[in-house]
Motif scaffolding. Structure first.
Motif, mmCIF file in Angstrom:
data_model
loop_
_atom_site.group_PDB
_atom_site.id
_atom_site.type_symbol
_atom_site.label_atom_id
_atom_site.label_comp_id
_atom_site.label_asym_id
_atom_site.label_seq_id
_atom_site.Cartn_x
_atom_site.Cartn_y
_atom_site.Cartn_z
ATOM 1 N N GLY A 232 38.040 33.601 49.993
ATOM 2 C CA GLY A 232 38.158 35.036 49.755
ATOM 3 C C GLY A 232 37.691 35.394 48.359
ATOM 4 N N PRO A 233 37.446 36.676 48.138
ATOM 5 C CA PRO A 233 37.014 37.107 46.801
ATOM 6 C C PRO A 233 38.137 36.996 45.776
ATOM 7 C CG PRO A 233 37.202 38.984 48.299
ATOM 8 C CD PRO A 233 37.468 37.763 49.102
ATOM 9 N N ALA A 234 37.757 36.855 44.511
ATOM 10 C CA ALA A 234 38.731 36.695 43.432
ATOM 11 C C ALA A 234 39.669 37.894 43.338
ATOM 12 C CB ALA A 234 38.002 36.482 42.107
ATOM 13 N N SER A 235 39.144 39.096 43.488
ATOM 14 C CA SER A 235 39.984 40.293 43.391
ATOM 15 C C SER A 235 41.066 40.302 44.467
ATOM 16 C CB SER A 235 39.133 41.561 43.487
ATOM 17 O OG SER A 235 38.356 41.696 42.328
ATOM 18 N N ALA A 236 40.729 39.832 45.662
ATOM 19 C CA ALA A 236 41.731 39.781 46.735
ATOM 20 C C ALA A 236 42.816 38.762 46.422
ATOM 21 C CB ALA A 236 41.061 39.444 48.060
ATOM 22 N N LEU A 237 42.445 37.661 45.818
ATOM 23 C CA LEU A 237 43.415 36.641 45.429
ATOM 24 C C LEU A 237 44.394 37.210 44.406
ATOM 25 C CD1 LEU A 237 43.969 33.623 45.999
ATOM 26 C CD2 LEU A 237 42.576 33.122 44.004
ATOM 27 N N LEU A 238 43.874 37.925 43.420
ATOM 28 C CA LEU A 238 44.738 38.551 42.419
ATOM 29 C C LEU A 238 45.598 39.651 43.024
ATOM 30 C CD1 LEU A 238 42.436 38.723 39.295
ATOM 31 C CD2 LEU A 238 44.610 37.555 39.469
ATOM 32 N N ALA A 239 45.029 40.436 43.924
ATOM 33 C CA ALA A 239 45.784 41.513 44.565
ATOM 34 C C ALA A 239 46.943 40.957 45.379
ATOM 35 C CB ALA A 239 44.868 42.348 45.447
ATOM 36 N N ALA A 240 46.715 39.851 46.074
ATOM 37 C CA ALA A 240 47.780 39.224 46.859
ATOM 38 C C ALA A 240 48.896 38.753 45.941
ATOM 39 C CB ALA A 240 47.236 38.057 47.672
ATOM 40 N N GLN A 241 48.541 38.246 44.763
ATOM 41 C CA GLN A 241 49.530 37.764 43.809
ATOM 42 C C GLN A 241 50.346 38.919 43.227
ATOM 43 O OE1 GLN A 241 50.249 34.538 43.070
ATOM 44 N NE2 GLN A 241 51.955 35.333 41.919
ATOM 45 N N THR A 242 49.672 40.000 42.833
ATOM 46 C CA THR A 242 50.376 41.102 42.187
ATOM 47 C C THR A 242 51.174 41.941 43.165
ATOM 48 O OG1 THR A 242 48.413 42.495 42.320
ATOM 49 C CG2 THR A 242 48.750 41.276 40.275
ATOM 50 N N SER A 243 50.830 41.873 44.471
ATOM 51 C CA SER A 243 51.598 42.636 45.446
ATOM 52 C C SER A 243 52.849 41.893 45.886
ATOM 53 C CB SER A 243 50.727 42.952 46.661
ATOM 54 O OG SER A 243 50.426 41.763 47.365
ATOM 55 N N GLY A 244 53.092 40.741 45.273
ATOM 56 C CA GLY A 244 54.304 39.992 45.590
ATOM 57 C C GLY A 244 54.090 38.927 46.632
ATOM 58 N N GLY A 245 52.887 38.873 47.213
ATOM 59 C CA GLY A 245 52.595 37.842 48.201
ATOM 60 C C GLY A 245 52.278 36.537 47.507
ATOM 61 N N THR B 186 54.138 30.984 35.686
ATOM 62 C CA THR B 186 54.372 30.623 37.084
ATOM 63 C C THR B 186 53.309 31.224 37.988
ATOM 64 O OG1 THR B 186 56.744 30.537 36.666
ATOM 65 C CG2 THR B 186 56.052 30.700 38.969
ATOM 66 N N ASP B 187 53.036 32.525 37.809
ATOM 67 C CA ASP B 187 52.008 33.178 38.619
ATOM 68 C C ASP B 187 50.629 32.616 38.311
ATOM 69 O OD1 ASP B 187 53.881 34.758 39.885
ATOM 70 O OD2 ASP B 187 53.572 36.492 38.575
ATOM 71 N N ALA B 188 50.366 32.325 37.046
ATOM 72 C CA ALA B 188 49.070 31.766 36.665
ATOM 73 C C ALA B 188 48.857 30.404 37.324
ATOM 74 C CB ALA B 188 48.961 31.648 35.156
ATOM 75 N N ALA B 189 49.876 29.569 37.333
ATOM 76 C CA ALA B 189 49.762 28.245 37.962
ATOM 77 C C ALA B 189 49.482 28.388 39.453
ATOM 78 C CB ALA B 189 51.027 27.437 37.722
ATOM 79 N N ARG B 190 50.156 29.339 40.095
ATOM 80 C CA ARG B 190 49.954 29.576 41.522
ATOM 81 C C ARG B 190 48.515 30.062 41.791
ATOM 82 N NH1 ARG B 190 54.137 33.254 42.630
ATOM 83 N NH2 ARG B 190 55.526 31.542 42.212
ATOM 84 N N LEU B 191 48.034 30.996 40.968
ATOM 85 C CA LEU B 191 46.671 31.509 41.121
ATOM 86 C C LEU B 191 45.628 30.420 40.887
ATOM 87 C CD1 LEU B 191 46.978 34.971 39.366
ATOM 88 C CD2 LEU B 191 46.204 34.581 41.712
ATOM 89 N N MET B 192 45.852 29.600 39.865
ATOM 90 C CA MET B 192 44.896 28.547 39.543
ATOM 91 C C MET B 192 44.819 27.519 40.671
ATOM 92 S SD MET B 192 45.508 28.232 35.462
ATOM 93 C CE MET B 192 44.178 27.090 35.150
ATOM 94 N N ALA B 193 45.948 27.187 41.246
ATOM 95 C CA ALA B 193 45.959 26.238 42.367
ATOM 96 C C ALA B 193 45.261 26.833 43.593
ATOM 97 C CB ALA B 193 47.390 25.843 42.704
ATOM 98 N N ALA B 194 45.520 28.114 43.868
ATOM 99 C CA ALA B 194 44.897 28.762 45.023
ATOM 100 C C ALA B 194 43.385 28.877 44.845
ATOM 101 C CB ALA B 194 45.503 30.141 45.239
ATOM 102 N N ALA B 195 42.926 29.204 43.638
ATOM 103 C CA ALA B 195 41.488 29.346 43.389
ATOM 104 C C ALA B 195 40.770 28.002 43.473
ATOM 105 C CB ALA B 195 41.245 29.983 42.030
ATOM 106 N N ALA B 196 41.439 26.918 43.113
ATOM 107 C CA ALA B 196 40.830 25.585 43.155
ATOM 108 C C ALA B 196 40.896 24.955 44.540
ATOM 109 C CB ALA B 196 41.499 24.668 42.138
ATOM 110 N N ASP B 197 41.630 25.577 45.462
ATOM 111 C CA ASP B 197 41.737 25.055 46.818
ATOM 112 C C ASP B 197 40.407 25.269 47.554
ATOM 113 O OD1 ASP B 197 42.244 24.619 49.549
ATOM 114 O OD2 ASP B 197 44.302 25.342 49.371
ATOM 115 N N PRO B 198 39.790 24.209 48.080
ATOM 116 C CA PRO B 198 38.502 24.349 48.761
ATOM 117 C C PRO B 198 38.556 25.272 49.985
ATOM 118 C CG PRO B 198 39.053 22.033 48.464
ATOM 119 C CD PRO B 198 40.239 22.828 48.027
ATOM 120 N N ALA B 199 39.724 25.481 50.555
ATOM 121 C CA ALA B 199 39.852 26.356 51.718
ATOM 122 C C ALA B 199 39.804 27.834 51.338
ATOM 123 C CB ALA B 199 41.160 26.056 52.452
ATOM 124 N N ASN B 200 39.877 28.135 50.069
ATOM 125 C CA ASN B 200 39.874 29.522 49.623
ATOM 126 C C ASN B 200 38.457 30.065 49.596
ATOM 127 O OD1 ASN B 200 40.183 31.988 48.467
ATOM 128 N ND2 ASN B 200 40.969 31.235 46.522
#
Length: 192
Positions: free
Chosen positions: A137-150, A121-135
């Motif tokens: 931000g750096p990759a580490s920030a994307l992962l940090a947002a995911q692991t912090s519950g955001g 579930t988290d992987a699907a959310r991360l993959m969709a966010a990373a493929a979004d052209p509006a994204n």
């Protein structure tokens, strides 16, 4: 995924060969061009399926770069079907949660590497966010947002900078061009 036919017979559906999500080619890309979710941290096992998925529609993959913080062994050459992919590494120049993939064309993709241990579930959310052209931000920030519950939604470079210094589209494009020029001029460090 498991399908039960009766009590005595259980079939397991095969997983797709490569877990990859790319930004649509007809839109302007952000900082990331998509995401890749490998099954392990073994480049010799994982890169061949990634190269196979990209070779046809994108062009023959000729080299990759990674940050050694996430990969215990970085082989210099990775055999894939029909050719060799050369591997290099950068410690400070490349976000530790990305892989840069280069083609013969010459083209470059920067992909978020979703940690192998991430649940589906988290992987699907991360993959969709990373493929979004509006994204942007750096990759580490994307992962940090995911692991912090955001929720790992699109992040903008302006999320990480004071509003007075948020870059314009022109500055962002100039930065992307500088990144490409730097990558072309970069030497390949040799792992110790």
């Amino acid at each position: 995924m498991t399908t039960t036919l009766d009590r005595a017979t259980t079939l397991t559906a095969p997983e797709p060969a490569t877990r990859l999500s790319l930004t649509p080619s007809d839109v302007r890309r952000g900082r990331l061009d998509g995401a890749w979710w490998p099954r392990s941290r073994d480049l010799l096992l994982e890169v061949p399926s990634l190269a196979a998925a990209l070779d046809g529609p994108w062009g023959r993959v000729t080299r990759i770069t990674v940050n050694p913080a996430q990969w215990p062994v970085i082989p210099r050459r990775i055999p894939v079907t029909g050719h060799i992919v050369h591997a290099g590494w950068f410690t400070t120049e490349q976000d530790e949660h990305t892989i840069a993939v280069f083609s013969y064309a010459p083209r470059r993709l920067t992909l978020l590497v979703v940690p192998p241990e991430t649940d589906a579930t988290d992987a699907a959310r991360l993959m969709a966010a990373a493929a979004d052209p509006a994204n942007t931000g750096p990759a580490s920030a994307l992962l940090a947002a995911q692991t912090s519950g955001g929720a790992a939604g699109p992040t903008s470079r302006s999320d990480f900078l004071p509003s007075a210094v948020a870059p314009s589209d022109e500055a962002g494009e100039a930065g992307r061009r500088a990144d490409v020029a730097r990558d072309r001029a970069a030497s390949w460090p040799v792992p110790a």
